[in-house]
Design a protein around this motif. Structure first.
Motif, PDB file in Angstrom:
ATOM      1  N   UNK A 165       0.829  -1.196   0.000  1.00  0.00           N
ATOM      2  CA  UNK A 165       0.000   0.000   0.000  1.00  0.00           C
ATOM      3  C   UNK A 165       0.873   1.259   0.000  1.00  0.00           C
ATOM      4  N   UNK A 166       1.937   1.243   0.797  1.00  0.00           N
ATOM      5  CA  UNK A 166       2.844   2.401   0.854  1.00  0.00           C
ATOM      6  C   UNK A 166       3.527   2.635  -0.488  1.00  0.00           C
ATOM      7  N   UNK A 167       3.817   1.562  -1.219  1.00  0.00           N
ATOM      8  CA  UNK A 167       4.567   1.683  -2.465  1.00  0.00           C
ATOM      9  C   UNK A 167       3.768   2.283  -3.609  1.00  0.00           C
ATOM     10  N   UNK A 168       2.512   2.623  -3.381  1.00  0.00           N
ATOM     11  CA  UNK A 168       1.787   3.377  -4.395  1.00  0.00           C
ATOM     12  C   UNK A 168       2.299   4.819  -4.429  1.00  0.00           C
ATOM     13  N   UNK A 169       3.063   5.204  -3.393  1.00  0.00           N
ATOM     14  CA  UNK A 169       3.643   6.543  -3.299  1.00  0.00           C
ATOM     15  C   UNK A 169       5.109   6.478  -3.736  1.00  0.00           C
TER      16      UNK A 169
END
Length: 73
Positions: A45-49
């Motif tokens: 989820x964090x790696x969408x940023x």
């Protein structure tokens, strides 16, 4: 017409770079043994940023593990 093609090419290159960075992050996480399933999902989820992806890739393995474990808190 040339400007439209150039803009399209730049957009395609940017999307390709993002996709490659996501794959790199994913493969780096998968190479780490013992990563908690919940931490793994939260990291995805964090790696969408883009900023999170860049930071993760620049971390050493021990700091990556610390960061992944921090996602569980």
């Amino acid at each position: 017409m040339d400007e439209a093609i150039e803009a399209w090419a730049k957009s395609l290159n940017a999307k390709t770079e993002v996709s490659l960075a996501r794959l790199k992050c994913k493969s780096e996480k998968e190479a780490m043994e013992g990563v908690n399933d919940d931490a793994y999902v939260k990291a995805l989820d964090k790696f969408t940023n883009l900023d999170w992806r860049k930071m993760f890739l620049k971390m050493s393995d021990p700091w990556r593990r610390v960061w992944l474990n921090s996602l569980l808190k």
